[in-house]
Design a protein around this motif. Structure first.
Motif, mmCIF file in Angstrom:
data_model
loop_
_atom_site.group_PDB
_atom_site.id
_atom_site.type_symbol
_atom_site.label_atom_id
_atom_site.label_comp_id
_atom_site.label_asym_id
_atom_site.label_seq_id
_atom_site.Cartn_x
_atom_site.Cartn_y
_atom_site.Cartn_z
ATOM 1 N N ASP A 151 0.865 -1.187 0.000
ATOM 2 C CA ASP A 151 0.000 0.000 0.000
ATOM 3 C C ASP A 151 0.892 1.225 0.000
ATOM 4 O OD1 ASP A 151 -2.023 -1.804 0.276
ATOM 5 O OD2 ASP A 151 -2.903 -0.891 2.053
ATOM 6 N N THR A 152 0.656 2.134 -0.948
ATOM 7 C CA THR A 152 1.565 3.269 -1.070
ATOM 8 C C THR A 152 0.947 4.422 -1.831
ATOM 9 O OG1 THR A 152 3.757 3.941 -1.867
ATOM 10 C CG2 THR A 152 2.590 2.305 -3.191
ATOM 11 N N ALA A 153 1.301 5.622 -1.413
ATOM 12 C CA ALA A 153 1.113 6.780 -2.272
ATOM 13 C C ALA A 153 2.209 6.742 -3.332
ATOM 14 C CB ALA A 153 1.207 8.056 -1.442
ATOM 15 N N PRO A 154 2.057 7.471 -4.431
ATOM 16 C CA PRO A 154 3.111 7.476 -5.448
ATOM 17 C C PRO A 154 4.451 7.899 -4.848
ATOM 18 C CG PRO A 154 1.114 8.500 -6.295
ATOM 19 C CD PRO A 154 0.889 8.284 -4.833
ATOM 20 N N THR A 155 5.508 7.183 -5.232
ATOM 21 C CA THR A 155 6.834 7.465 -4.679
ATOM 22 C C THR A 155 7.910 7.049 -5.676
ATOM 23 O OG1 THR A 155 8.426 6.853 -2.957
ATOM 24 C CG2 THR A 155 6.716 5.253 -3.451
ATOM 25 N N PRO A 156 8.968 7.840 -5.811
ATOM 26 C CA PRO A 156 10.089 7.430 -6.667
ATOM 27 C C PRO A 156 10.746 6.138 -6.193
ATOM 28 C CG PRO A 156 10.232 9.772 -6.153
ATOM 29 C CD PRO A 156 9.146 9.200 -5.276
ATOM 30 N N ASN A 157 10.573 5.782 -4.917
ATOM 31 C CA ASN A 157 11.170 4.542 -4.416
ATOM 32 C C ASN A 157 10.637 3.322 -5.163
ATOM 33 O OD1 ASN A 157 12.757 5.883 -2.585
ATOM 34 N ND2 ASN A 157 11.515 5.383 -0.792
ATOM 35 N N ILE A 158 9.351 3.360 -5.517
ATOM 36 C CA ILE A 158 8.769 2.233 -6.271
ATOM 37 C C ILE A 158 9.416 2.126 -7.643
ATOM 38 C CG2 ILE A 158 6.684 1.452 -7.471
ATOM 39 C CD1 ILE A 158 6.490 0.703 -4.659
ATOM 40 N N VAL A 159 9.565 3.254 -8.318
ATOM 41 C CA VAL A 159 10.165 3.249 -9.654
ATOM 42 C C VAL A 159 11.580 2.695 -9.593
ATOM 43 C CG1 VAL A 159 10.910 4.711 -11.571
ATOM 44 C CG2 VAL A 159 8.714 5.149 -10.449
ATOM 45 N N HIS A 209 -2.834 6.313 -1.021
ATOM 46 C CA HIS A 209 -2.894 5.275 -2.053
ATOM 47 C C HIS A 209 -2.567 5.887 -3.416
ATOM 48 C CE1 HIS A 209 -4.439 2.111 0.574
ATOM 49 N NE2 HIS A 209 -5.121 3.072 1.173
ATOM 50 N N THR A 210 -2.595 5.078 -4.459
ATOM 51 C CA THR A 210 -2.172 5.519 -5.784
ATOM 52 C C THR A 210 -3.341 5.476 -6.763
ATOM 53 O OG1 THR A 210 0.079 4.715 -5.417
ATOM 54 C CG2 THR A 210 -0.573 5.104 -7.696
ATOM 55 N N ASP A 211 -3.634 6.611 -7.339
ATOM 56 C CA ASP A 211 -4.688 6.735 -8.343
ATOM 57 C C ASP A 211 -4.361 5.829 -9.531
ATOM 58 O OD1 ASP A 211 -6.473 7.584 -10.352
ATOM 59 O OD2 ASP A 211 -6.393 9.669 -9.686
ATOM 60 N N VAL A 212 -5.339 5.060 -9.970
ATOM 61 C CA VAL A 212 -5.142 4.177 -11.119
ATOM 62 C C VAL A 212 -4.666 4.954 -12.344
ATOM 63 C CG1 VAL A 212 -7.584 4.330 -11.789
ATOM 64 C CG2 VAL A 212 -6.221 2.358 -12.504
ATOM 65 N N ALA A 213 -5.014 6.223 -12.434
ATOM 66 C CA ALA A 213 -4.608 7.029 -13.578
ATOM 67 C C ALA A 213 -3.100 7.217 -13.654
ATOM 68 C CB ALA A 213 -5.287 8.397 -13.515
ATOM 69 N N HIS A 237 13.065 -2.183 -14.602
ATOM 70 C CA HIS A 237 13.219 -3.295 -15.550
ATOM 71 C C HIS A 237 12.630 -4.615 -15.024
ATOM 72 C CE1 HIS A 237 15.810 -0.346 -17.336
ATOM 73 N NE2 HIS A 237 16.740 -0.489 -16.406
ATOM 74 N N THR A 238 11.737 -4.548 -14.061
ATOM 75 C CA THR A 238 11.112 -5.779 -13.573
ATOM 76 C C THR A 238 10.212 -6.374 -14.654
ATOM 77 O OG1 THR A 238 9.880 -6.786 -11.747
ATOM 78 C CG2 THR A 238 9.057 -4.687 -12.578
ATOM 79 N N ASP A 239 10.005 -7.665 -14.575
ATOM 80 C CA ASP A 239 9.120 -8.319 -15.542
ATOM 81 C C ASP A 239 7.655 -8.052 -15.239
ATOM 82 O OD1 ASP A 239 11.162 -9.713 -17.136
ATOM 83 O OD2 ASP A 239 11.574 -10.723 -15.249
ATOM 84 N N VAL A 240 7.301 -8.029 -13.952
ATOM 85 C CA VAL A 240 5.916 -7.765 -13.549
ATOM 86 C C VAL A 240 5.921 -6.838 -12.336
ATOM 87 C CG1 VAL A 240 3.723 -8.740 -12.777
ATOM 88 C CG2 VAL A 240 5.159 -10.018 -14.378
ATOM 89 N N LEU A 241 5.164 -5.761 -12.411
ATOM 90 C CA LEU A 241 4.934 -4.871 -11.282
ATOM 91 C C LEU A 241 3.494 -5.053 -10.820
ATOM 92 C CD1 LEU A 241 5.492 -2.544 -9.328
ATOM 93 C CD2 LEU A 241 5.076 -0.944 -11.234
ATOM 94 N N VAL A 242 3.328 -5.556 -9.604
ATOM 95 C CA VAL A 242 2.005 -5.751 -9.014
ATOM 96 C C VAL A 242 1.734 -4.529 -8.137
ATOM 97 C CG1 VAL A 242 0.547 -7.279 -7.647
ATOM 98 C CG2 VAL A 242 2.404 -8.241 -9.024
ATOM 99 N N HIS A 243 0.814 -3.693 -8.556
ATOM 100 C CA HIS A 243 0.646 -2.379 -7.907
ATOM 101 C C HIS A 243 -0.793 -2.179 -7.465
ATOM 102 C CE1 HIS A 243 1.252 1.843 -6.989
ATOM 103 N NE2 HIS A 243 2.519 1.749 -7.362
ATOM 104 N N GLU A 244 -0.943 -1.563 -6.320
ATOM 105 C CA GLU A 244 -2.279 -1.209 -5.836
ATOM 106 C C GLU A 244 -2.909 -0.168 -6.758
ATOM 107 O OE1 GLU A 244 -2.927 2.482 -3.820
ATOM 108 O OE2 GLU A 244 -2.014 1.488 -2.104
#
Length: 372
Positions: free
Chosen positions: A259-267, A303-307, A272-279
């Protein structure tokens, strides 16, 4: 144009008793013909390779009739690792055709109830089991350590527990059942089925409850013959620490945002991951739930807006994005067709060319590298 988002290659009855809501999808480059899907989830753990199974996809604590609580499973070379243990995780684990003897580890992104409520059910319900129903060996558990935050819960003074202490307290709370079983030589102590590790960020990061997710490089959580697991801190309101996890294997890589707000840490973690599973959150739908404006503001800030998912996937150069922890999770509020349109629009705005997959309970996804 892209293929319909989240549409599986095929839908099969699982284990002879499950409905077509459990789907199989092979992740392929956007616009390419999808590869053949796995025959069913029950067959997946048997051999080498990497696969992802979404056990539950609901976002938030309120229980729903149509989605189970947030939980996922990675199967690597026949061994299974569960990421988060929301409501019904044990039931969904078995419905997906995953066996208890294959369970090798549990990872908890943070300690909100909707991510941990079924955690202790895994050892507790297996401790009285014999034969193929139980674990082969103690499973490794990794979750947030204590952060020195004072509890405000009546009757629970002192600091908020981390994963090790949470496990010890759960064992104490449920002591009656294994005690009675062991008295009759019909079970074992659930604690013997777990090897629990508190995860705290490196001190050099300088994180704290008031600066919960500063910019940081991923750090190693564990490494074994199956995979290497790394993590970063993510911002999720008052929660500290809260993590996103990356699993790197010989067969590919998968990242879970937690669970996360948008963050550069996720990026950075998901590069280069094969799959990113994101809320995924659809903020415009929250008003229809009768929530207070204060609660809506809290949800949208944590949280992170789907947009934004298309841009996140593009910046990370992820091979594919899977949307889960859907909020609101009620299909009567946000139909699947709406989620797919939102994902498609997000990908188009960001010029993201990989698949954007809508998560569904018991969706089984074989994973392979999206680049050599």
């Amino acid at each position: 144009m892209c293929e319909p988002l989240g549409e599986p290659t095929s839908r099969r009855t699982m284990l002879g008793a499950m409905t077509a809501s459990a789907a199989a999808l092979a992740l392929a480059p956007l616009g390419a013909e999808p590869a053949a899907a796995a025959t069913d989830s029950a067959a997946a753990p048997a051999g080498a390779g990497l696969s992802l199974t979404l056990l539950g996809t609901n976002g938030g604590p309120p229980p729903l009739a149509t989605r189970y609580g947030i939980s996922s499973a990675l199967t690597v070379n026949g061994r299974t690792y569960v990421i988060d243990c929301g409501r019904g995780a044990v039931t969904q684990y078995l419905r997906a055709g995953l066996s208890m003897p294959s369970l090798a580890g549990i990872f908890l992104t943070h300690l909100h109830a909707d991510h941990v409520v079924d955690y202790y059910s895994f050892p507790l319900l297996s401790a009285g089991a014999a034969g193929p129903q139980g674990f082969r060996d103690p499973i490794q558990v990794y979750g947030p350590g204590p952060a020195g935050i004072a509890s405000t819960v009546a009757g629970a003074p002192g600091p908020v527990p981390g994963t090790v202490e949470l496990t010890r307290l759960a064992g104490r709370a449920y002591a009656a059942s294994p005690t009675f079983f062991m008295t009759e030589h019909a079970g074992i102590d659930p604690a013997t089925l777990l090897d629990v590790h508190d995860v705290l960020p490196p001190s050099a990061v300088g994180a704290s409850a008031t600066d919960s997710a500063p910019a940081m490089a991923p750090f190693t959580v564990m490494e074994n013959d199956d995979m290497k697991v790394t993590a970063v801190l993510v911002p999720h309101g008052a929660v500290f620490p809260a993590y996103a996890f990356r699993f790197d294997t010989d067969h590919g890589s998968v990242v879970f945002s937690g669970d996360t707000a948008p963050t550069p840490n996720i990026v950075r973690l998901a590069a280069h991951t094969d799959v990113l599973v994101h809320e995924a959150l659809h903020p415009a739908a929250l008003a229809s739930l009768g929530l207070s404006q204060a609660l809506i503001d809290h949800i949208t800030s944590t949280h992170t807006d789907v947009a934004r998912l298309g841009r996140i996937a593009a910046e990370a150069d992820a091979g594919a994005l899977v949307a889960t922890h859907l909020g609101p999770g009620q299909q009567t509020v946000v139909p699947d067709a709406t989620w797919r349109r939102l994902l498609r629009d997000s990908a188009r705005r960001a010029d993201y060319g990989g698949p954007m997959v809508l998560g569904a309970d018991l969706l089984h996804l074989p994973v392979r590298r999206h680049r050599s």
